[in-house]
Design a protein around this motif. Structure first.
Motif, PDB file in Angstrom:
ATOM      1  N   ILE A  29      -7.245   7.992  -1.018  1.00 22.17           N
ATOM      2  CA  ILE A  29      -6.136   8.005  -1.979  1.00 22.17           C
ATOM      3  C   ILE A  29      -6.216   6.836  -2.964  1.00 22.17           C
ATOM      4  O   ILE A  29      -5.247   6.537  -3.660  1.00 22.17           O
ATOM      5  N   GLY A  30      -7.361   6.195  -3.006  1.00 25.13           N
ATOM      6  CA  GLY A  30      -7.588   5.184  -4.043  1.00 25.13           C
ATOM      7  C   GLY A  30      -6.915   3.856  -3.800  1.00 25.13           C
ATOM      8  O   GLY A  30      -6.844   3.033  -4.714  1.00 25.13           O
ATOM      9  N   LEU A  31      -6.423   3.618  -2.578  1.00 26.44           N
ATOM     10  CA  LEU A  31      -5.864   2.287  -2.294  1.00 26.44           C
ATOM     11  C   LEU A  31      -6.999   1.277  -2.203  1.00 26.44           C
ATOM     12  O   LEU A  31      -6.807   0.090  -2.467  1.00 26.44           O
TER      13      LEU A  31
ATOM     14  N   ARG B 153       2.147   2.144  -3.403  1.00 28.32           N
ATOM     15  CA  ARG B 153       1.113   2.824  -4.198  1.00 28.32           C
ATOM     16  C   ARG B 153       0.889   4.241  -3.682  1.00 28.32           C
ATOM     17  O   ARG B 153       0.743   5.188  -4.456  1.00 28.32           O
TER      18      ARG B 153
ATOM     19  N   LYS C  38      -7.772   5.082   3.120  1.00 31.76           N
ATOM     20  CA  LYS C  38      -7.361   4.326   1.932  1.00 31.76           C
ATOM     21  C   LYS C  38      -8.288   4.595   0.753  1.00 31.76           C
ATOM     22  O   LYS C  38      -7.849   4.587  -0.402  1.00 31.76           O
TER      23      LYS C  38
ATOM     24  N   ASP D 154       0.840  -1.205   0.000  1.00 34.81           N
ATOM     25  CA  ASP D 154       0.000   0.000   0.000  1.00 34.81           C
ATOM     26  C   ASP D 154       0.873   1.252   0.000  1.00 34.81           C
ATOM     27  O   ASP D 154       0.563   2.242  -0.656  1.00 34.81           O
TER      28      ASP D 154
END
Lengths: 277, 261
Positions: free
Chosen positions: B65-67, A150, B62, A147
């Motif tokens: 931020i698009g996780l 990213r 999450k 994570d």
């Protein structure tokens, strides 16, 4: 009905009852699970292609080639040497009945370069490397490092998966070539000491038996085996859930899946490649 | 644009809403996390999202931020609809939002220097001297000068969080997300992290979203609170108003009557 069984430290297993509906559901679930896995691996392959075209991490790939290729050298060497020697002992024993023990080298070399070299090397290296990749990526996944990659604006597929898959795909043929040389050398040592032929006679048999297309048969298969090891290991690692327990079970699953995929893949690749050999 | 330049001028004024969650739904299989979550975050503030364990506080960060992808609803950041962006376009949003993960999420195989340099290299910083200079700057900011060559395994929990924060701010983000920043730290490190969060706001003029169930820290650092309960935000308001909140669960949570375990 007989008398009830005395109670003991072991519980009796429940009686096996054939339940067609349960069996069908279990088979269905396995099938769906397999298709989902196949889809995930295919999609990861696609993402690797897209990612590598966008940006290829050469430095990371070279360091993975060191880990996957160079560090697998000893396991490859030992396996190939002993399998070559064992096969020679077996073939000599079988061929002696027909007075043909002198020609064990022909059989050993052909079966080694076409089948045993690539497959055995792939299964053993796959166990070592595939498990390592899954454990490493799985640990990164459960500690949110993937994570974090990213979140920091990088692509985990490009950073983690592509280097490993490319390194495994390119390293495996080199390891297989080494395995071929070591295995045939092991066979030669046993054949020359046990039967009394000269190394030159043994090598003449090898050279006159194995041609380039048969050598390439094994080498081409090894590219695919390397790809299977890399992609299955990475897919297993990226999809690990459930903390350290998940890492353990995921690693075991990768070893089993890689070995089975190599063997099944070997059958189909052999079927496709044999007409060209 | 020169990626190594100082932070670009911001196109909003302090107090403008820069992040909006509207009617957000999210579930993991049968485990429903949000059923219509709404939240606004204003430029320059530190907002703390409180709520019990398993309420979906980290999921909120999450999703932003698009996780993780929201199942439906709208999440906008700096005017961009995050839920509709592709992974590559999300990287532009992530360039503007730094995140400190719960366990710091430092890369084990890299030194502290390389961890902090990671986002810089990703965003086209080419000159090693400039990178080293920036690494030194942010380590100074978090009070850890001289640890560049250490490995994450050699750092204490508090140091890891501070290095994680240094990595998050290296690329000059406009928003910093803190996921349980004080969890697992001793009291002196809790104070140090809280002071750092305040310092980031004062020195860098960033907007901060903090997720925690540590109420003492929340009161220490927050301009506003938002309470996540029963799959939505049930109350949001200024820190000084939280004791007078007209929502029973907020009062109970503040008083410690709703479990955090």
């Amino acid at each position: 009905m007989g008398a009830p069984l005395p109670e003991g430290p072991f519980k009796l297993a429940p009686p096996l009852v054939f339940a067609p509906a349960e069996l069908a559901r279990a088979i269905g679930e396995r099938l769906v699970g397999f298709l989902s896995w196949l889809g995930a691996v295919s999609m990861l392959t696609g993402r690797c292609v897209v990612s590598a075209r966008h940006r290829f991490e050469l430095g990371l790939t070279v360091s993975q080639m060191y880990y996957i290729g160079i560090q697998s050298f000893s396991i490859t060497f030992l396996t190939a040497a002993f399998v070559g020697m064992i096969m020679t002992l077996q073939f000599q024993w079988g061929l002696e009945r027909f007075g043909a023990a002198l020609y064990a080298g022909k059989l050993v070399s052909l079966s080694f370069v076409m089948e045993l070299g690539p497959t055995l090397t792939a299964v053993l290296v796959g166990g070592r490397v595939g498990a390592g990749i899954t454990a490493e990526l799985g640990s990164m996944a459960v500690t949110e490092q993937i994570d974090a990659i990213r979140a920091l604006g990088a692509d985990p597929v490009g950073k983690l998966v592509v280097p490993r898959v490319v390194a495994a795909t390119l390293s495996m043929p080199v390891l297989v070539m080494i395995a071929n040389v070591v295995g045939i050398t092991g066979a030669m040592i046993i054949n020359t000491t046990a039967v009394g032929i000269t190394p030159r006679f043994f090598m003449d048999q090898v050279v006159t038996t194995v041609d380039v297309s048969e050598l390439m048969h094994g080498v081409i298969k090894s590219f695919f085996f390397g790809y299977f090891i890399g992609i299955i290991g990475c897919n297993g690692g990226l999809n690990i859930r459930g903390g350290t327990v998940g890492v353990g079970s995921g690693t075991t699953r990768t070893v089993v899946t890689t070995s089975i995929t190599i063997l099944i893949g070997d059958f189909f690749l052999t079927k496709v490649l044999l007409p060209f050999t | 644009m020169d990626p190594t330049a100082n932070p670009p001028a911001r196109e909003y004024a302090p107090g403008d809403p820069i992040i909006r969650f509207r009617d957000v739904y999210k579930a993991f299989g049968r485990n429903v996390i949000y059923t219509g979550l709404d939240l606004d975050v204003f430029a320059g503030e530190t907002i703390t999202v409180i709520g019990g364990s398993g309420e979906g506080k980290s999921v909120l960060l999450k999703c932003l931020i698009g996780l993780l992808k929201a199942d439906s609803g709208s999440i906008t950041a700096f005017g961009h609809e995050v839920t509709r962006l592709e992974e590559r376009d999300l990287q532009q949003i992530r360039l503007r939002i730094g995140m400190l993960f719960q366990g710091a999420a430092l890369f084990d195989s890299l030194t502290v220097r390389d961890n902090i340099a990671y986002p810089l290299v990703e965003h086209s910083w080419k000159d090693p001297a400039l990178i080293d200079e920036r690494v030194g700057e942010v380590l100074e900011l978090v009070g850890l000068p001289g640890v560049e060559k250490m490995m994450p395994a050699d750092l204490s929990g508090g140091m890891k969080k501070r290095v994680g924060l240094a990595r998050a701010i290296a690329i000059h983000p406009e928003v910093i997300l803190y996921d349980e920043p004080t969890t697992g730290l001793d009291p002196s490190n809790v104070k140090r992290i809280n002071r750092l969060i305040r310092d980031m706001q004062d020195k860098l003029q960033v907007t901060s979203i903090v997720v925690t169930h540590d109420m003492a820290s929340a009161f220490d650092i927050s301009d506003r609170f938002a309470m996540l309960y029963d799959k939505k935000i049930v109350w949001a308001g200024r820190t000084e108003d939280v004791h007078d909140a007209d929502v029973e669960v907020v009062k109970n949570f503040i008083a410690g009557n709703i479990g955090t375990a």
